[in-house]
Design a protein around this motif. Sequence first.
Motif, PDB file in Angstrom:
ATOM      1  N   ARG A  13       0.821  -1.209   0.000  1.00 12.42           N
ATOM      2  CA  ARG A  13       0.000   0.000   0.000  1.00 12.42           C
ATOM      3  C   ARG A  13       0.853   1.256   0.000  1.00 12.42           C
ATOM      4  N   VAL A  14       2.126   1.111   0.291  1.00 14.09           N
ATOM      5  CA  VAL A  14       3.023   2.273   0.367  1.00 14.09           C
ATOM      6  C   VAL A  14       3.470   2.719  -1.024  1.00 14.09           C
ATOM      7  N   GLU A  15       3.762   1.743  -1.920  1.00 14.84           N
ATOM      8  CA  GLU A  15       4.315   2.057  -3.234  1.00 14.84           C
ATOM      9  C   GLU A  15       3.426   1.520  -4.345  1.00 14.84           C
ATOM     10  N   ARG A  16       3.073   2.386  -5.277  1.00 12.74           N
ATOM     11  CA  ARG A  16       2.406   1.945  -6.496  1.00 12.74           C
ATOM     12  C   ARG A  16       3.482   1.537  -7.495  1.00 12.74           C
ATOM     13  N   ARG A  17       3.398   0.328  -8.015  1.00 11.55           N
ATOM     14  CA  ARG A  17       4.357  -0.161  -8.999  1.00 11.55           C
ATOM     15  C   ARG A  17       3.609  -0.924 -10.093  1.00 11.55           C
ATOM     16  N   ALA A  18       4.179  -0.871 -11.293  1.00 13.89           N
ATOM     17  CA  ALA A  18       3.565  -1.558 -12.426  1.00 13.89           C
ATOM     18  C   ALA A  18       4.640  -1.836 -13.468  1.00 13.89           C
ATOM     19  N   ALA A  19       4.231  -2.502 -14.529  1.00 10.89           N
ATOM     20  CA  ALA A  19       5.122  -2.762 -15.661  1.00 10.89           C
ATOM     21  C   ALA A  19       4.305  -2.654 -16.933  1.00 10.89           C
ATOM     22  N   VAL A  20       4.990  -2.329 -18.028  1.00 10.56           N
ATOM     23  CA  VAL A  20       4.384  -2.387 -19.349  1.00 10.56           C
ATOM     24  C   VAL A  20       5.071  -3.520 -20.095  1.00 10.56           C
ATOM     25  N   ALA A  21       4.275  -4.388 -20.707  1.00  7.87           N
ATOM     26  CA  ALA A  21       4.801  -5.535 -21.455  1.00  7.87           C
ATOM     27  C   ALA A  21       4.313  -5.446 -22.900  1.00  7.87           C
ATOM     28  N   VAL A  22       5.228  -5.645 -23.826  1.00  6.31           N
ATOM     29  CA  VAL A  22       4.880  -5.615 -25.253  1.00  6.31           C
ATOM     30  C   VAL A  22       5.432  -6.869 -25.915  1.00  6.31           C
ATOM     31  N   GLN A  23       4.870  -7.198 -27.064  1.00  2.00           N
ATOM     32  CA  GLN A  23       5.342  -8.346 -27.829  1.00  2.00           C
ATOM     33  C   GLN A  23       5.584  -7.934 -29.268  1.00  2.00           C
ATOM     34  N   PHE A  24       6.604  -8.564 -29.855  1.00  2.00           N
ATOM     35  CA  PHE A  24       6.985  -8.309 -31.243  1.00  2.00           C
ATOM     36  C   PHE A  24       7.059  -9.629 -31.988  1.00  2.00           C
ATOM     37  N   SER A  25       6.847  -9.558 -33.290  1.00  4.60           N
ATOM     38  CA  SER A  25       7.018 -10.719 -34.153  1.00  4.60           C
ATOM     39  C   SER A  25       7.877 -10.311 -35.341  1.00  4.60           C
ATOM     40  N   GLY A  26       8.734 -11.233 -35.786  1.00  7.93           N
ATOM     41  CA  GLY A  26       9.593 -10.950 -36.926  1.00  7.93           C
ATOM     42  C   GLY A  26      10.292 -12.194 -37.394  1.00  7.93           C
ATOM     43  N   VAL A  27      11.279 -12.002 -38.281  1.00  6.76           N
ATOM     44  CA  VAL A  27      12.016 -13.154 -38.812  1.00  6.76           C
ATOM     45  C   VAL A  27      12.805 -13.844 -37.709  1.00  6.76           C
ATOM     46  N   GLY A  28      13.092 -13.098 -36.636  1.00  4.40           N
ATOM     47  CA  GLY A  28      13.802 -13.681 -35.507  1.00  4.40           C
ATOM     48  C   GLY A  28      12.899 -14.429 -34.549  1.00  4.40           C
TER      49      GLY A  28
END
Length: 297
Positions: free
Chosen positions: A167-182
């Motif tokens: 409750r003291v600290e708000r924390r989050a993450a952003v996650a993305v995905q990519f597609s390609g020849v790799g």
Amino acid sequence: MAARRIRTNLADLARARLARRDERRAARGVLRARREQHAAYREAVEGALPYLASVRAPSLPIPGALGRELSVATYNVHRWQGLNGVRAPDPARAGFVISEVGADITALQEVLRPFGEPDPLERLADSLRLHLAFVATRVHRLGEVGNAILSRWPITSVFALDLSFSRVERRAAVAVQFSGVGGTLAVVATHLALVDRTRRQQVASILSHPQLQGAVLLAGDLNAWRRCEATRTLERELVGQESVAWPRSFPSARPVLALDRIYARGAEMLEVAAHDTAAARRASDHLPIVARVRLSA
């Protein structure tokens, strides 16, 4: 005649004084309305945190596709406020450093999107011809603060992770995905908690997320000012050993702590280093960390 001129001058002065008073009242009214608007927006945002606030493609994308090798950077931009955090926000300073680094993918922490003003992050991404995803984590007096990812390649999916286990600290993450020849790659940008126990919970939540399996890069300010169970878990599961010589990144003027790190799963870390230039030492209290990565075949 003189008396008439005096009366005319006095009347002009009175009208000018009234006009200035009306202007001041109008300006106060505008400021009051703006404060009320910001307060209402702030209340609405606080009730939705964390949330996906922005996903944008540049007006002129860079051609190309994700390959086997790529460069990745992580950078805490300190709300665009420079080394000491008391200056007025100036995104151009950190923007120059990001352009200096020139990474294919850059994870950003402590990104500030000011209330009632054009978004500097969107302008920066467009000027560098990069795709953007931003997740707001908390509300600052100057605007929304959160994590972002800038990418040379189009983002195929994006989501927010709520990591607020305290409750003291708000924390989050952003996650993305990519597609390609790799192949397919997921990238997570985050800013972990100050407390060891909370960091351990946050790391466990990220590693077990069903959408973060396969090739994954975890980049951010991990607040790893000492060895703890969270960093040992990351090194054990993503590096394969529990003793890694991470480059120091904080404070930027004379780095002594390796707070900012890049971990890889399903990929090989070829090299990792701090981007230590005169501009980087002034633009934030953290130096960027840059890695060259090869995706597994």
